[in-house]
Design a protein around this motif. Structure first.
Motif, PDB file in Angstrom:
ATOM      1  N   ALA A  51       0.831  -1.203   0.000  1.00  0.00           N
ATOM      2  CA  ALA A  51       0.000   0.000   0.000  1.00  0.00           C
ATOM      3  C   ALA A  51       0.869   1.258   0.000  1.00  0.00           C
ATOM      4  CB  ALA A  51      -0.921  -0.007   1.211  1.00  0.00           C
ATOM      5  N   ALA A  52       1.984   1.227   0.753  1.00  0.00           N
ATOM      6  CA  ALA A  52       2.883   2.382   0.801  1.00  0.00           C
ATOM      7  C   ALA A  52       3.518   2.625  -0.569  1.00  0.00           C
ATOM      8  CB  ALA A  52       3.960   2.158   1.863  1.00  0.00           C
ATOM      9  N   VAL A  90       1.529   6.754  -6.925  1.00  0.00           N
ATOM     10  CA  VAL A  90       0.425   7.638  -7.315  1.00  0.00           C
ATOM     11  C   VAL A  90       0.768   9.085  -6.987  1.00  0.00           C
ATOM     12  CG1 VAL A  90      -1.970   8.245  -6.810  1.00  0.00           C
ATOM     13  CG2 VAL A  90      -1.323   5.840  -7.087  1.00  0.00           C
ATOM     14  N   ARG A  91       1.334   9.317  -5.843  1.00  0.00           N
ATOM     15  CA  ARG A  91       1.649  10.686  -5.437  1.00  0.00           C
ATOM     16  C   ARG A  91       2.735  11.288  -6.312  1.00  0.00           C
ATOM     17  NH1 ARG A  91       4.500  13.927  -1.795  1.00  0.00           N
ATOM     18  NH2 ARG A  91       3.173  15.382  -0.642  1.00  0.00           N
ATOM     19  N   PRO A  97       0.927  15.793 -11.331  1.00  0.00           N
ATOM     20  CA  PRO A  97       1.630  16.992 -11.804  1.00  0.00           C
ATOM     21  C   PRO A  97       1.749  18.015 -10.682  1.00  0.00           C
ATOM     22  CG  PRO A  97      -0.616  16.963 -12.635  1.00  0.00           C
ATOM     23  CD  PRO A  97      -0.401  15.638 -11.984  1.00  0.00           C
ATOM     24  N   ALA A  98       2.807  18.752 -10.718  1.00  0.00           N
ATOM     25  CA  ALA A  98       3.011  19.793  -9.694  1.00  0.00           C
ATOM     26  C   ALA A  98       1.962  20.878  -9.845  1.00  0.00           C
ATOM     27  CB  ALA A  98       4.409  20.407  -9.832  1.00  0.00           C
ATOM     28  N   ALA A  99       1.535  21.458  -8.738  1.00  0.00           N
ATOM     29  CA  ALA A  99       0.527  22.502  -8.777  1.00  0.00           C
ATOM     30  C   ALA A  99       1.096  23.754  -9.456  1.00  0.00           C
ATOM     31  CB  ALA A  99       0.093  22.836  -7.371  1.00  0.00           C
TER      32      ALA A  99
END
Length: 249
Positions: free
Chosen positions: A235-236, A242-243, A247-249
């Motif tokens: 899960a980690a 996924v993280r 894309p960067a904000a």
């Protein structure tokens, strides 16, 4: 053209019984010991057990006083043996037979709810069974008293025959009086006695002290913890992938 070889079910049963009895008598050096009489107890920490009795018909008559035909050519009456060993303390689940050294042998498999009650029944009345809890240990004791001494005549005994009690213990052994180096595959103990000594009534004292938690329970807990840890790691990793892919904000 294909040929099919079939082994009759009776012969197959006899072969399996003989293999089981022979395998149960293997010594530490790989040599097979043939026991004339053997009690094999698969003990649970709650006091229940599966018991196998492997014995020649003459030994059952001589040592336990059972009314059986000791002639080597006699047919073994499995239904009668089932009746003799079916008691309030034991439920017979299987009876097998085979021949060795010119004598008939039988194996009786029994389910026992409380092994301490087994000595109250006829076939095992020469034994006293006891289970006690002391501190963090379970103490198993069994004492074999005098044999029945019923005469059987000349059945081919040579004076080198052995009797044995084999106990499969469910957890780590803290102490036993079976002799140094007796452990078989980690949790199996064997107490032996010459047939002549058993016929003479020489007592056989059995004692083993084990931990209260069974090996199976500890193994299942270990597998469960390992499984939960593996799920957590997976899960980690998924969360990290996924993280990282956002894309960067």
């Amino acid at each position: 053209m294909r040929f099919r070889r079939r082994i009759p079910s009776a012969l197959a049963t006899a072969l399996l019984a003989a293999v089981a009895a022979g395998a149960s008598g293997c010594g530490q050096n790989g040599l097979v010991k043939h026991y004339e009489y053997e009690e094999e107890v698969y003990l649970s920490v709650d006091g229940s057990a599966t018991v196998y009795l492997n014995a020649s018909v003459p030994a059952l008559v001589n040592l336990r006083g059972l009314d059986l035909d000791t002639r080597p050519t006699a047919n073994v009456d499995r239904a009668k043996i089932r009746r003799l060993f079916t008691t309030p303390a034991a439920r017979v689940t299987r009876v097998s037979r085979w021949r060795r050294f010119g004598r008939q042998f039988v194996q009786v498999r029994m389910a026992v709810n409380d092994v301490t009650k087994l000595g109250e029944t006829g076939p095992f009345s020469w034994s006293a069974y006891d289970i006690a809890r002391r501190d963090d240990m379970v103490v198993y004791r069994q004492t074999l008293g005098p044999a029945a001494g019923k005469p059987v005549g000349d059945v081919g005994w040579k004076g080198t025959e052995l009797i044995a009690v084999r106990v499969h213990l469910p957890s780590r052994i803290r102490y036993h009086n079976a002799g140094a180096g007796n452990l078989k595959r980690g949790n199996i103990l064997v107490w032996e006695q010459p047939l002549a000594a058993r016929q003479a009534g020489a007592p056989l004292e059995i004692e083993a002290r084990i931990e209260q938690t069974s090996i199976l329970y500890s193994t299942l807990v270990l597998f469960a913890v390992s499984g939960l840890l593996a799920i957590f790691v997976l899960a980690a990793i998924v969360w990290w992938v996924v993280r990282k892919g956002r894309p960067a904000a």
